[in-house]
Design a protein around this motif. Structure first.
Motif, mmCIF file in Angstrom:
data_model
loop_
_atom_site.group_PDB
_atom_site.id
_atom_site.type_symbol
_atom_site.label_atom_id
_atom_site.label_comp_id
_atom_site.label_asym_id
_atom_site.label_seq_id
_atom_site.Cartn_x
_atom_site.Cartn_y
_atom_site.Cartn_z
ATOM 1 N N VAL A 226 35.696 46.452 56.000
ATOM 2 C CA VAL A 226 36.195 45.059 56.424
ATOM 3 C C VAL A 226 37.404 44.836 56.964
ATOM 4 O O VAL A 226 37.819 43.985 57.291
ATOM 5 N N LEU A 227 38.236 45.777 56.244
ATOM 6 C CA LEU A 227 39.825 45.724 57.003
ATOM 7 C C LEU A 227 39.909 46.385 58.144
ATOM 8 O O LEU A 227 41.193 46.489 58.646
ATOM 9 N N GLN A 228 38.899 46.985 58.720
ATOM 10 C CA GLN A 228 38.771 47.654 60.112
ATOM 11 C C GLN A 228 39.829 48.841 59.898
ATOM 12 O O GLN A 228 40.732 49.006 60.791
ATOM 13 N N LEU A 229 39.746 49.618 59.021
ATOM 14 C CA LEU A 229 40.825 50.883 58.622
ATOM 15 C C LEU A 229 39.950 51.936 59.033
ATOM 16 O O LEU A 229 38.695 52.025 58.930
ATOM 17 N N ASP A 230 40.672 53.103 59.394
ATOM 18 C CA ASP A 230 40.060 54.217 59.962
ATOM 19 C C ASP A 230 39.640 54.919 58.433
ATOM 20 O O ASP A 230 40.330 54.644 57.291
ATOM 21 N N LEU B 38 44.870 49.435 49.951
ATOM 22 C CA LEU B 38 44.161 49.370 51.323
ATOM 23 C C LEU B 38 44.722 48.235 52.027
ATOM 24 O O LEU B 38 45.081 48.371 53.450
ATOM 25 N N ALA B 39 44.736 47.200 51.264
ATOM 26 C CA ALA B 39 44.899 45.925 51.996
ATOM 27 C C ALA B 39 46.442 45.846 52.316
ATOM 28 O O ALA B 39 46.632 45.119 53.553
ATOM 29 N N GLY B 40 47.264 46.678 51.889
ATOM 30 C CA GLY B 40 48.560 46.638 52.441
ATOM 31 C C GLY B 40 48.708 47.050 53.874
ATOM 32 O O GLY B 40 49.700 46.767 54.446
ATOM 33 N N ARG B 41 47.745 47.602 54.304
ATOM 34 C CA ARG B 41 47.855 48.114 55.729
ATOM 35 C C ARG B 41 47.790 46.769 56.581
ATOM 36 O O ARG B 41 47.991 46.887 57.698
ATOM 37 N N ARG B 42 47.125 45.766 55.892
ATOM 38 C CA ARG B 42 46.829 44.229 56.926
ATOM 39 C C ARG B 42 47.934 43.243 56.379
ATOM 40 O O ARG B 42 47.718 42.340 57.255
ATOM 41 N N THR B 43 48.968 43.600 55.669
ATOM 42 C CA THR B 43 49.671 42.650 55.275
ATOM 43 C C THR B 43 50.640 42.423 56.352
ATOM 44 O O THR B 43 51.178 43.277 57.167
ATOM 45 N N GLY B 44 50.880 40.959 56.731
ATOM 46 C CA GLY B 44 51.547 40.532 57.963
ATOM 47 C C GLY B 44 50.773 40.663 59.263
ATOM 48 O O GLY B 44 51.264 40.015 60.286
ATOM 49 N N LEU C 25 42.589 38.005 54.035
ATOM 50 C CA LEU C 25 42.637 39.368 53.399
ATOM 51 C C LEU C 25 41.765 39.243 52.010
ATOM 52 O O LEU C 25 41.312 40.198 51.785
ATOM 53 N N ARG C 26 42.149 37.984 51.280
ATOM 54 C CA ARG C 26 41.561 37.986 50.015
ATOM 55 C C ARG C 26 40.213 37.768 50.012
ATOM 56 O O ARG C 26 39.485 38.434 49.415
ATOM 57 N N GLN C 27 39.732 36.937 51.127
ATOM 58 C CA GLN C 27 38.371 36.860 51.153
ATOM 59 C C GLN C 27 37.510 38.057 51.476
ATOM 60 O O GLN C 27 36.378 38.450 51.173
ATOM 61 N N GLU C 28 38.236 38.958 52.584
ATOM 62 C CA GLU C 28 37.716 40.480 52.861
ATOM 63 C C GLU C 28 37.607 41.188 51.689
ATOM 64 O O GLU C 28 36.781 42.062 51.685
ATOM 65 N N LEU C 29 38.574 41.214 50.844
ATOM 66 C CA LEU C 29 38.603 41.967 49.572
ATOM 67 C C LEU C 29 37.435 41.640 48.789
ATOM 68 O O LEU C 29 36.732 42.543 48.358
ATOM 69 N N VAL D 222 27.183 48.081 36.686
ATOM 70 C CA VAL D 222 27.782 47.547 37.938
ATOM 71 C C VAL D 222 27.647 45.965 37.559
ATOM 72 O O VAL D 222 28.720 45.066 37.843
ATOM 73 N N PHE D 223 26.789 45.594 36.931
ATOM 74 C CA PHE D 223 26.800 44.043 36.782
ATOM 75 C C PHE D 223 27.976 43.669 35.629
ATOM 76 O O PHE D 223 28.421 42.421 35.844
ATOM 77 N N LEU D 224 28.303 44.636 34.668
ATOM 78 C CA LEU D 224 29.313 44.228 33.916
ATOM 79 C C LEU D 224 30.715 44.048 34.601
ATOM 80 O O LEU D 224 31.498 43.235 34.345
ATOM 81 N N VAL D 225 31.040 45.092 35.552
ATOM 82 C CA VAL D 225 31.950 45.073 36.361
ATOM 83 C C VAL D 225 32.154 43.749 37.233
ATOM 84 O O VAL D 225 33.150 43.039 37.210
ATOM 85 N N LEU D 226 31.071 43.141 37.613
ATOM 86 C CA LEU D 226 30.861 42.096 38.508
ATOM 87 C C LEU D 226 31.174 40.595 37.835
ATOM 88 O O LEU D 226 31.968 39.972 38.101
ATOM 89 N N ALA D 227 30.669 40.892 36.651
ATOM 90 C CA ALA D 227 31.138 39.560 35.691
ATOM 91 C C ALA D 227 32.398 39.714 35.203
ATOM 92 O O ALA D 227 32.711 38.663 35.158
ATOM 93 N N GLU D 228 33.064 40.929 35.108
ATOM 94 C CA GLU D 228 34.547 40.873 34.720
ATOM 95 C C GLU D 228 35.306 40.175 35.851
ATOM 96 O O GLU D 228 36.335 39.661 35.553
ATOM 97 N N PHE D 229 34.967 40.619 37.209
ATOM 98 C CA PHE D 229 35.656 40.011 38.229
ATOM 99 C C PHE D 229 35.425 38.649 38.238
ATOM 100 O O PHE D 229 36.355 38.007 38.478
ATOM 101 N N GLU D 230 34.331 38.132 38.207
ATOM 102 C CA GLU D 230 34.015 36.747 37.896
ATOM 103 C C GLU D 230 34.861 36.146 37.000
ATOM 104 O O GLU D 230 35.482 34.941 37.341
ATOM 105 N N ARG D 231 35.032 36.488 36.044
ATOM 106 C CA ARG D 231 35.555 36.109 34.752
ATOM 107 C C ARG D 231 37.212 35.749 35.120
ATOM 108 O O ARG D 231 37.768 34.875 35.089
ATOM 109 N N ARG D 232 37.729 36.858 35.876
ATOM 110 C CA ARG D 232 39.266 36.960 36.397
ATOM 111 C C ARG D 232 39.258 36.051 37.392
ATOM 112 O O ARG D 232 40.256 35.299 37.342
ATOM 113 N N ILE D 233 38.210 35.940 38.182
ATOM 114 C CA ILE D 233 38.607 34.627 39.429
ATOM 115 C C ILE D 233 38.548 33.300 38.697
ATOM 116 O O ILE D 233 39.417 32.493 39.052
#
Length: 173
Positions: free
Chosen positions: A75-79, A110-116, A123-127, A156-167
């Protein structure tokens, strides 16, 4: 004069305190296999050991990391040759919040390659997109064989739930 133990052919004391066996000596384990259950037929019993050295949860987490970072590069169009540094990781028994923190950190590297080049919101949406695509792909791969599906997918669902909790915590702040 002392004997040179490196060139000697005698067995030396091993870590257990017992002398080791020479290459032409049969293993005691295989010699003992001739008597025991199943040897009534006259056939030697071949021991069958099964060792599981990777719990299903750690396999699922490693796969999730691999797929999320692959989707992040996409999604970041990186090699594909662009990778994050590999640090010492202890995935076995690692708490989900720690695993997610390391995964998000790798995505940010990885996102640091697209900063600027890309604005921060895009960038956040793509991550987030890459995280969800990688999780979907991981679940698809884990359910392909039908074995250990519940435990692996639950991780996997526990990781996604933790991500949603952080958001949610960020949005509430």
């Amino acid at each position: 004069m002392a004997e040179n133990l490196v060139q000697g052919t005698r067995s030396v004391v091993g870590l257990s305190g017992q002398p080791g066996r020479t290459p032409n000596q049969p293993s005691q384990r295989h010699a003992a296999g001739d008597s025991g259950p199943g040897s009534e037929s006259g056939q030697p019993v071949v021991p069958h050991d099964e060792v599981s050295f990777r719990p299903i949860a750690s396999v699922a987490l490693r796969l999730l990391r691999e797929r999320v970072l692959a989707r992040t590069r996409e999604v970041l169009q990186l090699d594909e040759s662009i990778a994050v540094p590999v640090f010492a990781e202890i995935v076995e028994g690692e708490p989900v919040p720690q695993f997610l923190g390391r995964l998000l950190s790798a995505q940010n590297q990885l996102a640091g390659r697209r900063t600027g080049v890309w604005d921060a919101v895009h960038l956040r949406q793509e991550l987030v997109k890459a995280l969800k695509l990688g999780a979907d792909e991981t679940v698809e791969l884990l359910t392909a064989d039908g074995l250990h599906v519940d435990e692996a997918v639950a991780v996997v669902f526990l990781v996604l739930a933790e991500f949603e909790r952080r958001i949610a915590a960020i949005l509430d702040a």
